[in-house]
Write a protein that holds these residues in place. Structure first.
Motif, PDB file in Angstrom:
ATOM      1  N   THR A  58       0.806  -1.224   0.000  1.00  0.00           N
ATOM      2  CA  THR A  58       0.000   0.000   0.000  1.00  0.00           C
ATOM      3  C   THR A  58       0.838   1.273   0.000  1.00  0.00           C
ATOM      4  O   THR A  58       0.297   2.373  -0.091  1.00  0.00           O
ATOM      5  N   THR A  59       2.150   1.134   0.122  1.00  0.00           N
ATOM      6  CA  THR A  59       3.027   2.308   0.199  1.00  0.00           C
ATOM      7  C   THR A  59       3.082   3.041  -1.134  1.00  0.00           C
ATOM      8  O   THR A  59       3.212   2.425  -2.190  1.00  0.00           O
ATOM      9  N   TYR A  60       2.991   4.350  -1.062  1.00  0.00           N
ATOM     10  CA  TYR A  60       3.061   5.169  -2.272  1.00  0.00           C
ATOM     11  C   TYR A  60       4.046   6.312  -2.041  1.00  0.00           C
ATOM     12  O   TYR A  60       4.095   6.883  -0.947  1.00  0.00           O
ATOM     13  N   SER A  61       4.817   6.623  -3.049  1.00  0.00           N
ATOM     14  CA  SER A  61       5.743   7.755  -2.944  1.00  0.00           C
ATOM     15  C   SER A  61       5.679   8.571  -4.222  1.00  0.00           C
ATOM     16  O   SER A  61       5.487   8.028  -5.312  1.00  0.00           O
ATOM     17  N   MET A  62       5.833   9.855  -4.070  1.00  0.00           N
ATOM     18  CA  MET A  62       5.822  10.754  -5.214  1.00  0.00           C
ATOM     19  C   MET A  62       7.147  10.627  -5.981  1.00  0.00           C
ATOM     20  O   MET A  62       8.182  10.365  -5.382  1.00  0.00           O
TER      21      MET A  62
END
Length: 211
Positions: free
Chosen positions: A37-41
């Motif tokens: 579920t981790t999201y990074s820009m």
């Protein structure tokens, strides 16, 4: 952040946009911090990661260093050891390393960070074969860079948890790795990795520990 400090870092991480560089380095810095579920820009600039290298791998590296020192002592006794070899044998494995991540959108500016680089991590998204051609062009420009001819290079085939085996093989084929390894001067190591499952992390840590 001091621009002169950033430009003098000896280990950098680069790759195309959205290749998974930030996720990989965050997971190496703090294992278990990345999940599905981790999201990074996307990185529009640079990031610095401080990675503490595991003691388990350090012990194995220390054993290798001790063997080198024993060989060196033998060489000194019989007069066959060189000064350069003795200096190399005395280097202890690293316990901590700082890595400069440079965003894929900054590819035209990567060359400004090559001045003091001795290790380079190049990340490729194996789950996105549409990106491989562009990734290959950027990799070739790195390998041809005069200032990086003595640089150790780690090619990370990232997001292996999203890819299947055939995609990995196709990625290597499209990058022409077999041909490259016969022609380049650099030491090139390939590792399959996943920031989520931590696949390949032992290999990456061991590679980073080598001075």
């Amino acid at each position: 952040m001091d621009s002169s400090f950033v430009s003098q870092m000896s280990c950098i991480c680069v790759g195309p946009k959205r290749a998974g560089k930030t996720h990989l380095l965050k997971a190496l810095e703090n294992p278990g911090s990345i999940d599905e579920t981790t999201y990074s820009m996307p990185t529009n600039g640079t990031n610095i990661f401080t990675i503490i290298l595991p003691s388990k791998s350090l012990n194995s590296s220390s054993n290798a260093t001790q063997k080198m020192q024993q060989v060196d002592i033998t060489s000194e006794k019989d007069g066959s050891g060189s000064e350069a070899h003795r200096r190399k044998a005395q280097k202890a494995p690293l316990k901590c390393i700082r890595i400069l991540e440079i965003g894929g959108s900054m590819a035209p500016l990567w060359r400004h960070y090559y001045g003091n680089v001795s290790k380079l991590i190049y990340v490729v998204d194996t789950s996105n074969l549409c990106q491989i051609s562009a990734a290959g062009v950027l990799l070739y420009s790195i390998l041809a860079e005069p200032r990086l001819q003595r640089c150790r290079i780690l090619l990370v085939l990232a997001k292996m948890d999203y890819a299947y085996r055939q995609m990995r093989n196709e990625a290597l084929l499209m990058l022409q790795i077999t041909k490259l390894q016969k022609e380049i001067r650099q030491e090139l190591k390939i590792v399959e990795a996943s920031a989520v499952s931590q696949q390949g992390f032992d290999t990456i840590y061991a590679w980073l520990q080598t001075p």
